[in-house]
Motif scaffolding. Sequence first.
Motif, PDB file in Angstrom:
ATOM      1  N   SER A  65       0.622  -1.165   0.099  1.00 41.80           N
ATOM      2  CA  SER A  65       0.033  -0.062   0.000  1.00 41.80           C
ATOM      3  C   SER A  65       1.086   1.195   0.028  1.00 41.80           C
ATOM      4  O   SER A  65       0.549   2.210  -0.636  1.00 41.80           O
ATOM      5  N   LEU A  66       1.898   1.338   0.976  1.00 36.83           N
ATOM      6  CA  LEU A  66       2.876   2.281   0.849  1.00 36.83           C
ATOM      7  C   LEU A  66       3.619   2.672  -0.519  1.00 36.83           C
ATOM      8  O   LEU A  66       3.638   3.939  -0.728  1.00 36.83           O
ATOM      9  N   ASP A  67       3.984   1.634  -1.171  1.00 39.94           N
ATOM     10  CA  ASP A  67       4.623   1.446  -2.426  1.00 39.94           C
ATOM     11  C   ASP A  67       3.835   2.229  -3.475  1.00 39.94           C
ATOM     12  O   ASP A  67       3.941   3.020  -4.423  1.00 39.94           O
ATOM     13  N   ASP A  68       2.269   1.622  -3.369  1.00 38.80           N
ATOM     14  CA  ASP A  68       1.282   2.389  -4.420  1.00 38.80           C
ATOM     15  C   ASP A  68       1.382   3.679  -4.029  1.00 38.80           C
ATOM     16  O   ASP A  68       1.271   4.407  -5.266  1.00 38.80           O
ATOM     17  N   ARG A  69       1.246   4.378  -2.975  1.00 40.16           N
ATOM     18  CA  ARG A  69       1.184   5.852  -2.485  1.00 40.16           C
ATOM     19  C   ARG A  69       2.554   6.508  -3.087  1.00 40.16           C
ATOM     20  O   ARG A  69       2.548   7.442  -3.571  1.00 40.16           O
ATOM     21  N   ILE A  70       3.835   5.817  -2.863  1.00 43.11           N
ATOM     22  CA  ILE A  70       4.952   6.537  -3.152  1.00 43.11           C
ATOM     23  C   ILE A  70       5.069   6.513  -4.568  1.00 43.11           C
ATOM     24  O   ILE A  70       5.361   7.693  -5.365  1.00 43.11           O
ATOM     25  N   ILE A  71       4.481   5.692  -5.518  1.00 41.36           N
ATOM     26  CA  ILE A  71       4.476   5.781  -7.065  1.00 41.36           C
ATOM     27  C   ILE A  71       3.778   6.784  -7.260  1.00 41.36           C
ATOM     28  O   ILE A  71       3.893   7.461  -8.204  1.00 41.36           O
ATOM     29  N   GLY A  72       2.400   6.878  -6.879  1.00 44.36           N
ATOM     30  CA  GLY A  72       1.477   8.028  -7.360  1.00 44.36           C
ATOM     31  C   GLY A  72       2.161   9.234  -6.787  1.00 44.36           C
ATOM     32  O   GLY A  72       2.001  10.328  -7.779  1.00 44.36           O
ATOM     33  N   LEU A  73       2.717   9.731  -5.864  1.00 44.68           N
ATOM     34  CA  LEU A  73       3.428  10.803  -5.476  1.00 44.68           C
ATOM     35  C   LEU A  73       4.752  11.009  -6.551  1.00 44.68           C
ATOM     36  O   LEU A  73       4.629  12.323  -6.881  1.00 44.68           O
ATOM     37  N   ILE A  74       5.231  10.242  -7.077  1.00 45.44           N
ATOM     38  CA  ILE A  74       6.206  10.397  -7.743  1.00 45.44           C
ATOM     39  C   ILE A  74       5.705  10.639  -9.177  1.00 45.44           C
ATOM     40  O   ILE A  74       6.259  11.697  -9.807  1.00 45.44           O
ATOM     41  N   GLN A  75       4.455  10.049  -9.682  1.00 38.92           N
ATOM     42  CA  GLN A  75       3.827  10.568 -10.966  1.00 38.92           C
ATOM     43  C   GLN A  75       3.479  11.801 -10.815  1.00 38.92           C
ATOM     44  O   GLN A  75       3.463  12.590 -11.738  1.00 38.92           O
ATOM     45  N   GLU A  76       2.914  12.213  -9.440  1.00 37.96           N
ATOM     46  CA  GLU A  76       2.334  13.541  -9.462  1.00 37.96           C
ATOM     47  C   GLU A  76       3.533  14.661  -9.532  1.00 37.96           C
ATOM     48  O   GLU A  76       3.436  15.799 -10.147  1.00 37.96           O
ATOM     49  N   ARG A  77       4.647  14.284  -8.862  1.00 34.15           N
ATOM     50  CA  ARG A  77       5.999  15.107  -9.213  1.00 34.15           C
ATOM     51  C   ARG A  77       6.428  15.188 -10.300  1.00 34.15           C
ATOM     52  O   ARG A  77       6.852  16.185 -10.782  1.00 34.15           O
ATOM     53  N   MET A  78       6.394  14.094 -11.254  1.00 33.13           N
ATOM     54  CA  MET A  78       6.762  14.254 -12.701  1.00 33.13           C
ATOM     55  C   MET A  78       5.937  15.267 -13.420  1.00 33.13           C
ATOM     56  O   MET A  78       6.358  15.928 -14.229  1.00 33.13           O
ATOM     57  N   ALA A  79       4.543  15.231 -13.007  1.00 31.69           N
ATOM     58  CA  ALA A  79       3.792  16.196 -13.686  1.00 31.69           C
ATOM     59  C   ALA A  79       3.949  17.565 -13.389  1.00 31.69           C
ATOM     60  O   ALA A  79       3.891  18.525 -13.932  1.00 31.69           O
ATOM     61  N   VAL A  80       4.214  17.729 -12.293  1.00 34.32           N
ATOM     62  CA  VAL A  80       4.653  19.297 -11.491  1.00 34.32           C
ATOM     63  C   VAL A  80       6.036  19.635 -12.285  1.00 34.32           C
ATOM     64  O   VAL A  80       5.918  20.799 -12.820  1.00 34.32           O
ATOM     65  N   SER A  81       6.947  18.722 -12.294  1.00 33.30           N
ATOM     66  CA  SER A  81       7.936  18.962 -12.790  1.00 33.30           C
ATOM     67  C   SER A  81       8.055  19.480 -14.345  1.00 33.30           C
ATOM     68  O   SER A  81       8.639  20.384 -14.723  1.00 33.30           O
ATOM     69  N   ALA A  82       7.036  18.710 -15.009  1.00 37.26           N
ATOM     70  CA  ALA A  82       6.736  19.284 -16.477  1.00 37.26           C
ATOM     71  C   ALA A  82       6.395  20.425 -16.667  1.00 37.26           C
ATOM     72  O   ALA A  82       6.719  21.202 -17.674  1.00 37.26           O
ATOM     73  N   VAL A  83       5.237  21.008 -15.620  1.00 38.74           N
ATOM     74  CA  VAL A  83       4.600  22.309 -15.710  1.00 38.74           C
ATOM     75  C   VAL A  83       6.066  23.400 -15.653  1.00 38.74           C
ATOM     76  O   VAL A  83       6.184  24.204 -16.120  1.00 38.74           O
ATOM     77  N   ILE A  84       6.968  23.056 -14.609  1.00 43.89           N
ATOM     78  CA  ILE A  84       7.986  23.843 -14.240  1.00 43.89           C
ATOM     79  C   ILE A  84       8.969  24.079 -15.438  1.00 43.89           C
ATOM     80  O   ILE A  84       9.264  25.134 -15.854  1.00 43.89           O
ATOM     81  N   GLN A  85       9.391  22.833 -15.957  1.00 43.37           N
ATOM     82  CA  GLN A  85      10.186  22.737 -17.145  1.00 43.37           C
ATOM     83  C   GLN A  85       9.532  23.527 -18.369  1.00 43.37           C
ATOM     84  O   GLN A  85      10.313  24.268 -19.209  1.00 43.37           O
ATOM     85  N   ASP A  86       8.174  23.374 -18.897  1.00 37.86           N
ATOM     86  CA  ASP A  86       7.710  24.026 -19.696  1.00 37.86           C
ATOM     87  C   ASP A  86       7.785  25.389 -19.342  1.00 37.86           C
ATOM     88  O   ASP A  86       8.104  26.214 -20.650  1.00 37.86           O
ATOM     89  N   ALA A  87       7.283  26.106 -18.486  1.00 39.44           N
ATOM     90  CA  ALA A  87       7.519  27.335 -17.957  1.00 39.44           C
ATOM     91  C   ALA A  87       8.783  28.029 -18.167  1.00 39.44           C
ATOM     92  O   ALA A  87       8.978  29.169 -18.786  1.00 39.44           O
ATOM     93  N   ARG A  88       9.851  27.328 -17.653  1.00 40.66           N
ATOM     94  CA  ARG A  88      11.257  27.809 -17.728  1.00 40.66           C
ATOM     95  C   ARG A  88      11.455  28.060 -19.240  1.00 40.66           C
ATOM     96  O   ARG A  88      12.240  28.886 -19.726  1.00 40.66           O
ATOM     97  N   MET A  89      11.173  26.678 -20.219  1.00 40.46           N
ATOM     98  CA  MET A  89      11.758  26.739 -21.412  1.00 40.46           C
ATOM     99  C   MET A  89      10.974  27.839 -22.335  1.00 40.46           C
ATOM    100  O   MET A  89      11.488  28.647 -23.121  1.00 40.46           O
TER     101      MET A  89
END
Length: 131
Positions: A65-89
């Motif tokens: 269950s914890l691993d599923d939550r960690i994976i979900g958080l990493i996927q959320e972090r990936m999406a936020v990072s994509a927004v930051i990268q797009d704004a920066r570029m």
Amino acid sequence: MSTETSAPVGTVTATPTATATATGATTGSGGTGSGTNAGASAERTGAHSGEAAAVITGARGRIDSLDDRIIGLIQERMAVSAVIQDARMTSGGRRVNLSREMEVLAHYSEALGKPGTGLAMTVLELCRGRI
């Protein structure tokens, strides 16, 4: 974001009739560990008693269950990072901000020790790709 509630850290429901803590103490009727299912469970867990197998099985469920939550958080972090990268570029900047990545590496290292640095490198790579 999930609204899932969870048991306090260190508490694992091993079976419907037994609860185990991180120390391995159990309450309730855990059984004696005899029977075919107990033997198969002990074999899967490496435990030498049905009671220990039940604790391990419950704890592994909590880890899954914890691993599923960690994976979900990493996927959320990936999406936020994509927004930051797009704004920066879009503003004419570079895709990666190395000073920020150094902050992230230091944060993980301070919190988790040397293995934290490796974990941070993996998270950063997942979020921004290879440099």
